[in-house]
Design a protein around this motif. Structure first.
Motif, PDB file in Angstrom:
ATOM      1  N   THR A 102       0.410  -0.963  -0.325  1.00 36.64           N
ATOM      2  CA  THR A 102       0.332  -0.192   0.024  1.00 36.64           C
ATOM      3  C   THR A 102       0.782   1.415   0.100  1.00 36.64           C
ATOM      4  O   THR A 102       0.354   2.452  -0.710  1.00 36.64           O
ATOM      5  CB  THR A 102      -0.301  -0.205   1.665  1.00 36.64           C
ATOM      6  OG1 THR A 102      -1.976  -1.071   0.820  1.00 36.64           O
ATOM      7  CG2 THR A 102      -1.956   1.395   1.612  1.00 36.64           C
ATOM      8  N   PHE A 103       1.620   1.637   1.250  1.00 33.87           N
ATOM      9  CA  PHE A 103       2.822   2.792   0.208  1.00 33.87           C
ATOM     10  C   PHE A 103       3.547   2.346  -0.630  1.00 33.87           C
ATOM     11  O   PHE A 103       3.663   3.895  -1.402  1.00 33.87           O
ATOM     12  CB  PHE A 103       3.861   2.615   1.870  1.00 33.87           C
ATOM     13  CG  PHE A 103       3.204   2.676   2.951  1.00 33.87           C
ATOM     14  CD1 PHE A 103       3.205   4.453   3.496  1.00 33.87           C
ATOM     15  CD2 PHE A 103       2.809   1.610   3.832  1.00 33.87           C
ATOM     16  CE1 PHE A 103       2.486   4.643   4.741  1.00 33.87           C
ATOM     17  CE2 PHE A 103       1.917   2.288   5.394  1.00 33.87           C
ATOM     18  CZ  PHE A 103       2.479   3.640   5.397  1.00 33.87           C
ATOM     19  N   ALA A 104       4.191   1.426  -0.787  1.00 38.30           N
ATOM     20  CA  ALA A 104       4.928   1.586  -2.276  1.00 38.30           C
ATOM     21  C   ALA A 104       4.206   1.723  -3.441  1.00 38.30           C
ATOM     22  O   ALA A 104       4.392   2.538  -4.349  1.00 38.30           O
ATOM     23  CB  ALA A 104       5.250  -0.033  -2.445  1.00 38.30           C
ATOM     24  N   THR A 105       2.787   1.562  -3.160  1.00 42.73           N
ATOM     25  CA  THR A 105       1.687   1.621  -4.659  1.00 42.73           C
ATOM     26  C   THR A 105       0.818   3.815  -4.461  1.00 42.73           C
ATOM     27  O   THR A 105       1.504   4.453  -5.405  1.00 42.73           O
ATOM     28  CB  THR A 105       0.298   1.127  -4.218  1.00 42.73           C
ATOM     29  OG1 THR A 105       1.072  -0.316  -4.935  1.00 42.73           O
ATOM     30  CG2 THR A 105      -0.736   1.089  -5.892  1.00 42.73           C
ATOM     31  N   ASN A 106       1.321   3.910  -2.831  1.00 48.62           N
ATOM     32  CA  ASN A 106       0.312   4.985  -3.028  1.00 48.62           C
ATOM     33  C   ASN A 106       1.353   6.421  -3.236  1.00 48.62           C
ATOM     34  O   ASN A 106       1.378   7.186  -3.678  1.00 48.62           O
ATOM     35  CB  ASN A 106      -0.502   5.178  -1.828  1.00 48.62           C
ATOM     36  CG  ASN A 106      -1.636   4.385  -2.596  1.00 48.62           C
ATOM     37  OD1 ASN A 106      -2.002   4.032  -2.865  1.00 48.62           O
ATOM     38  ND2 ASN A 106      -2.428   3.784  -1.027  1.00 48.62           N
ATOM     39  N   ALA A 107       2.394   6.408  -1.876  1.00 46.23           N
ATOM     40  CA  ALA A 107       3.664   7.427  -1.611  1.00 46.23           C
ATOM     41  C   ALA A 107       4.656   7.186  -2.817  1.00 46.23           C
ATOM     42  O   ALA A 107       4.649   7.955  -3.892  1.00 46.23           O
ATOM     43  CB  ALA A 107       3.976   6.762  -0.998  1.00 46.23           C
ATOM     44  N   LYS A 160      -1.669   7.901   1.734  1.00 46.75           N
ATOM     45  CA  LYS A 160      -2.655   9.044   1.440  1.00 46.75           C
ATOM     46  C   LYS A 160      -2.344  10.495   1.806  1.00 46.75           C
ATOM     47  O   LYS A 160      -1.777  11.158   0.817  1.00 46.75           O
ATOM     48  CB  LYS A 160      -4.033   9.390   1.007  1.00 46.75           C
ATOM     49  CG  LYS A 160      -4.646   7.648   0.511  1.00 46.75           C
ATOM     50  CD  LYS A 160      -4.428   7.831  -1.379  1.00 46.75           C
ATOM     51  CE  LYS A 160      -4.978   7.172  -2.275  1.00 46.75           C
ATOM     52  NZ  LYS A 160      -4.747   7.142  -3.588  1.00 46.75           N
ATOM     53  N   ALA A 161      -1.917  10.074   2.969  1.00 42.46           N
ATOM     54  CA  ALA A 161      -0.676  11.490   3.388  1.00 42.46           C
ATOM     55  C   ALA A 161       0.453  11.626   2.687  1.00 42.46           C
ATOM     56  O   ALA A 161       0.978  12.641   3.020  1.00 42.46           O
ATOM     57  CB  ALA A 161      -1.248  11.741   4.749  1.00 42.46           C
ATOM     58  N   CYS A 162       0.822  10.905   3.134  1.00 49.84           N
ATOM     59  CA  CYS A 162       2.333  10.989   2.312  1.00 49.84           C
ATOM     60  C   CYS A 162       2.304  10.956   1.086  1.00 49.84           C
ATOM     61  O   CYS A 162       2.861  11.828  -0.140  1.00 49.84           O
ATOM     62  CB  CYS A 162       2.950   9.075   2.232  1.00 49.84           C
ATOM     63  SG  CYS A 162       3.784   8.804   3.504  1.00 49.84           S
ATOM     64  N   ALA A 163       1.120  10.479   0.144  1.00 49.23           N
ATOM     65  CA  ALA A 163       0.971  10.671  -1.425  1.00 49.23           C
ATOM     66  C   ALA A 163       0.640  12.313  -1.039  1.00 49.23           C
ATOM     67  O   ALA A 163       1.876  12.629  -2.446  1.00 49.23           O
ATOM     68  CB  ALA A 163       0.436   9.950  -1.898  1.00 49.23           C
TER      69      ALA A 163
END
Length: 368
Positions: A102-107, A160-163
């Protein structure tokens, strides 16, 4: 409409095979754009993408948004002028099972898109789509504003916040003179063609089409329910505004800004309310209560303040809540009954009805 900026323009939509991506692609085609999509496949079966017959109407680049070389190759080949970045892992409960992905995809996926934009001189406008869940949720009763804290306890919200942070880093570090770029956040979006797991409307459609009861995990949770065409109209209008402004002369620019798109603050419905309202359009519907896993908590109260979109863009939601539910139920009923015979035409018809209502309401994006 939308100042005619999309007619004849090359527009790349990442995540075009998803629910929102399919509707955006269909609308862009109606606006006369040359559309390309980037995705790693069709995420569900059935899907709105397949039902709308989009696969033969656009250029498709198949690849993983986490693969920077694949993203760069798509940009290098298509040379887009507009980019709508939607590709994401968009499910809260899946983020608990697959946090690293999830982190890899979104951020990192957002980083890959921004890096491709940085090296593609033809790009004029970028609209990066995140989520209302990018806000740190304090469970308060008023709507979150674009200046409120970013954050998130669950992996999806945090990613999403990271993105958002990644996008704004690129905007301020590399896009000072172009392209024009903004980020957008929308509340819970419903409409026909969504078959994602663990979403209440697709759960209803699947269960009721099979003659089974839908299982409701959290009937008292409230969400800012809106039809998919509502935020998409905001994204398209923001894109048109970004295209119109000049880096040299823009005063109070849209560039570098974040915008919320959601229904009026008074539109508050629980999950249980929406299930009952959908069921009114689906004879014989049934539902039963389920229990979510304790460690996979979701927020119970979340809504957005959209005053900035109204003040800066003249944007507001068009449909009454009852119309949002009707649009959604009618799409699924047409699909499962086979009555329409052509879901592409049915989808286009709903877009046309939405535009008519927006025009009657005097929305500025309809008159230029």
């Amino acid at each position: 409409m939308f100042a005619d900026v999309y007619e004849g323009a090359r527009v790349l939509v990442t995540g075009h095979t998803g629910f929102k991506g399919s509707w955006l692609t269909a609308w862009l085609l109606e606006l006369g754009a040359t559309v390309a999509g980037f995705a790693d496949g069709v995420p569900t079966s059935p899907s709105g993408y397949a039902a709308m017959g989009l696969e033969n109407r656009i250029t498709t680049y198949t690849g993983d948004i986490r693969d920077r070389d694949a993203v760069q190759a798509a940009f290098a080949d298509f040379r887009p002028q507009f980019v709508f970045h939607m590709a994401a892992q968009a499910l809260v409960r899946r983020s608990y099972r697959e946090p690293a992905a999830t982190f890899a995809t979104n951020a990192m996926g957002t980083l890959n898109v921004m890096e491709a934009v940085r090296t593609t001189p033809e790009v004029r406008v970028v609209v990066s789509i995140t989520s209302d869940k990018c806000y740190r949720n304090d469970e308060w009763v008023w709507g979150y504003r674009e200046t409120d804290h970013l954050g998130g306890d669950d992996p999806y919200s945090a990613s999403k916040a990271c993105a958002e942070i990644v996008a704004h880093s690129y905007i301020t570090s590399f896009f000072t003179s172009g392209p024009r770029c903004a980020t957008v956040r929308a509340g819970n979006v419903i409409g026909g063609g969504d078959w994602a797991e663990d979403r209440i409307v697709p759960d209803c459609a699947r269960a009721w089409a099979a003659g089974e009861p839908v299982i409701i995990r959290n009937p008292s949770a409230t969400r800012p329910w809106q039809h998919v065409l509502e935020p998409l109209s905001g994204y398209l209008w923001l894109g048109a505004g970004l295209a119109a402004e000049s880096a040299a002369t823009a005063e109070n620019p849209l560039h570098g800004q974040a915008f919320n798109f959601g229904p009026p603050a008074e539109v508050i419905r629980t999950v249980g309310d929406v299930v009952g309202e959908l069921g009114a359009h689906w004879p014989g519907f049934t539902a039963r209560l389920g229990t979510p896993p304790a460690h996979e908590a979701e927020c119970t109260l979340l809504k957005l303040c959209c005053d900035k979109a109204l003040a800066r863009l003249g944007w507001r939601a068009v449909l009454r809540h009852e119309e949002t539910v009707r649009f959604t139920a009618e799409w699924y009923n047409a699909f499962y009954s086979g009555a329409s015979g052509d879901m592409s035409a049915f989808t286009t018809g709903q877009i046309a009805e939405y535009v008519r209502k927006a025009r009657q309401g005097g929305l500025p994006w309809t008159s230029c």
